[in-house]
Design an enzyme around this catalytic site. Structure first.
Site: not given
Ligand code: PBG
Length: 334
Positions: A201, A211, A224, A240, A255, A281, A319
């Site tokens: 990730k 978010r 983050k 990982e 991701k 997203s 989505y």
């Molecule tokens: C939370 C999480 C996130 C997403 C899925 N789980 C956001 C983040 O890590 O800040 C992102 C999903 C998306 O953008 O569609 N840990």
């Protein structure tokens, strides 16, 4: 690989001359089996709320979930991922609401498992929907504290498993959490609960609209980057995944998706484990905007999802899951 043949004896267009032959030699397909639909839930009753930053995506109160779940069932989507929109009044620095057996996620799991026992449920394990600072872990001495966070994540995982969640998906990026969660699940007899680790990730700008959808954006101070991965790196992704497999992950997630197809491909080629990808997203919004502005047609959605399969993903969290099935049906009818 040696490429043989030359023009005019070899004409590659012969295999493209009509639809039937293109179908015959096609190497990749998508079906509903390959899709996971994320669903946002909110408190209250009788509400289906639009999300400004994600046109076409909604937040549902539990009593309205049937409107979307009936479609999931109809189109035979195997699994959904549920995400809670937590009111500010229930957030604190430790994300305690994550451990409330009556929180929105717990109530949603119970409802869905009772009414739709054949739909798989995946739940994120992370604290960001519940913390007042919007981080996935808890802060100690001004740092996201790995080991203190894991202690809470283990409890969150056990609670979700107890409610009936099928697939526990740690998305927090703390080191070592998969092994500790697996051990705890086994100790409590949850042998059949899977772990889909968000192993790879990256710290990405493309999570912005999500978010907002879970209500953590305005809370988030600083990025983050001390726990999510540096997008300049490839080798981290191998480390990982290798660690998570060793710790007991059943599946791994990569991701974001579209701009990380190289990573999907490399992980798939190097590890024998199901690889899922998340079309996040921000990617959704880009495609949606392009379609709205008529820069391209809806077929672009199909093309984007297919590219994940071609790269090696066995399934895609998107989505667009329902839109895709409608597009596939349309293409077949054409
Ligand atoms: C939370 C999480 C996130 C997403 C899925 N789980 C956001 C983040 O890590 O800040 C992102 C999903 C998306 O953008 O569609 N840990």
């Amino acid at each position: 690989m040696k490429i043989t043949g030359s023009y005019p004896k070899t004409r590659l267009r012969r295999l493209r001359k009509s639809k039937w032959i293109r179908n015959l030699v096609s190497e990749t397909t998508i079906s509903s089996n390959d899709l996971v639909l994320p669903i946002f839930v909110r408190e209250g009753k009788n509400k289906i709320e639009t999300i400004k930053t994600m046109p076409g995506v909604k937040r549902y109160t539990i009593d309205k979930l049937h409107t979307i779940l009936n479609q999931v069932q109809k189109y035979k989507i195997p699994m959904i991922a549920i995400f809670p929109y937590t009111p500010d009044s229930k957030k604190n620095s430790l994300g305690s609401e994550a451990l409330n057996p009556n929180n929105l996620i717990c109530r949603s799991i119970r409802y869905i498992k009772k009414k739709y026992p054949d739909i798989g449920i995946m739940c994120d394990v992370a604290l960001d929907p519940y913390t007042s600072h919007g981080h996935d872990g808890i802060i100690f001495n001004e740092k996201i504290d790995n080991d203190r966070t894991i202690k809470i994540l283990v409890k969150q995982s056990l609670l979700q498993a107890k409610m009936g969640c099928d697939v526990i998906a740690p998305s927090d990026m703390m080191d070592g959490r998969v092994g500790i969660i697996r051990k705890a699940l086994d100790r409590k007899g949850f042998y059949d609960v899977s772990i889909l680790s968000y192993a790879v990730k990256y710290a990405s700008s493309f999570y912005g609209p999500f978010r907002d959808a879970v209500g953590s954006k305005s809370k988030l101070k600083r990025d983050k980057k001390t726990y999510q991965m540096d997008f300049r790196n490839v080798s981290d992704s191998f480390r990982e995944v290798a660690l998570d497999i060793k710790e007991g992950a059943d599946m791994v997630m990569i991701k974001p998706g579209m701009i990380y197809l190289d990573i999907i491909n490399r992980i798939k080629s190097n590890f024998k484990i199901p690889v899922l990808a998340y079309q996040v997203s921000g990617e959704y919004c880009l495609l949606k905007e392009g379609i709205k502005k008529k820069l391209f047609k809806e077929d672009a959605i199909f093309e984007s999802i297919l590219s994940f399969k071609r790269a090696g993903a066995c399934a895609i969290v998107t989505y667009f899951a329902i839109d895709i099935i409608k597009i596939i049906k349309n293409l077949q009818e054409k």
